[in-house]
Write an enzyme that holds these catalytic residues in place. Structure first.
Site, PDB file in Angstrom:
ATOM      1  N   CYS A  79       1.032  -1.359  -0.099  1.00  0.00           N
ATOM      2  CA  CYS A  79      -0.048  -0.145  -0.101  1.00  0.00           C
ATOM      3  C   CYS A  79       0.389   1.847   0.239  1.00  0.00           C
ATOM      4  CB  CYS A  79      -0.272  -0.381   1.034  1.00  0.00           C
ATOM      5  SG  CYS A  79      -2.188   1.219   0.531  1.00  0.00           S
ATOM      6  N   HIS A 182      -4.312  -5.211  -0.316  1.00  0.00           N
ATOM      7  CA  HIS A 182      -3.762  -5.432   1.138  1.00  0.00           C
ATOM      8  C   HIS A 182      -3.833  -6.965   1.024  1.00  0.00           C
ATOM      9  CE1 HIS A 182      -3.096  -1.672   3.497  1.00  0.00           C
ATOM     10  NE2 HIS A 182      -4.062  -0.758   2.366  1.00  0.00           N
ATOM     11  N   GLU A 184      -3.568  -8.798   3.200  1.00  0.00           N
ATOM     12  CA  GLU A 184      -2.606  -9.381   4.415  1.00  0.00           C
ATOM     13  C   GLU A 184      -4.907  -9.322   4.710  1.00  0.00           C
ATOM     14  OE1 GLU A 184      -2.641  -5.591   5.295  1.00  0.00           O
ATOM     15  OE2 GLU A 184      -1.586  -6.888   3.905  1.00  0.00           O
TER      16      GLU A 184
END
Length: 201
Positions: A79, A182, A184
């Site tokens: 990001c 992202h 994650e």
């Protein structure tokens, strides 16, 4: 050991948990020795480009990042971490980025879509990227951003998406990887991408 660069950026905990879920030891650190001895290094982040650059300088992390990259250690920007790797950003005029990869960060244009861009978008893979091994084109990942990458060299772009404009969503250049989305927060698809990165030596 996977080193997560600690420069007071947000969203570090979710990256840390994802790394540990994959069976790796995650260390949040800004210590030069830790970073240079890590198997992989991740630069996470949400927030403003200029503020992040100031913190990297304040904590004397900027030169260490260059050492890590020059040492050939697999390095991933996520990001804001992607944006910091490039030359500059329209978010913070006059503030130089790390300049490790050629390109500029642009504001998402106002064409009637909501900015920031928040949500799931599908990826296209213009070039093979090691992070995307085993991931089908069209896979959806989670974005939160108001600015996007315009890379100078299209050959380093490994994933793109469309939202108000054509967005360079991921790059790979030697041992430097970066994603605007992202992983994650991108369910099993994102974890697979992270696992692919962490297996690179």
């Amino acid at each position: 050991m996977v080193a997560l660069i600690d420069y007071d950026a947000g969203n570090v905990k979710s990256v840390e948990k994802a790394v540990e879920h994959l069976g790796y030891t995650a260390l949040l650190t800004r210590d030069r020795s830790d970073l240079l001895n890590a198997d992989s290094v991740i630069l996470p982040g949400v927030g403003a480009f200029g503020d992040a650059c100031s913190r990297l300088d304040e904590y004397e992390i900027t030169p260490v990042i260059r050492e890590v990259v020059e040492a050939g250690i697999p390095f991933l920007g996520i990001c804001l971490g992607l944006q910091l790797l490039f030359e500059d950003s329209e978010e913070s005029p006059g503030v130089p980025g790390l300049g490790l990869v050629g390109g500029h960060i642009r504001r998402i244009p106002d064409v009637g879509l909501k900015v920031p861009h928040i949500g799931w978008n599908s990826l296209k893979f213009p070039h093979f990227g090691r992070m995307f091994k085993g991931i089908e084109e069209g896979a959806y990942v989670y974005f939160v951003h108001s600015y996007f990458l315009e890379a100078s060299d299209p050959d380093v772009v490994t994933a793109t998406t469309e939202y108000a404009t054509h967005i360079h969503a991921a790059i790979e250049k030697d041992n430097v990887f970066a994603v605007q989305f992202h992983p994650e927060k991108s369910s099993d698809t994102g974890l697979k991408m992270l696992a692919n990165f962490l297996e690179i030596r």
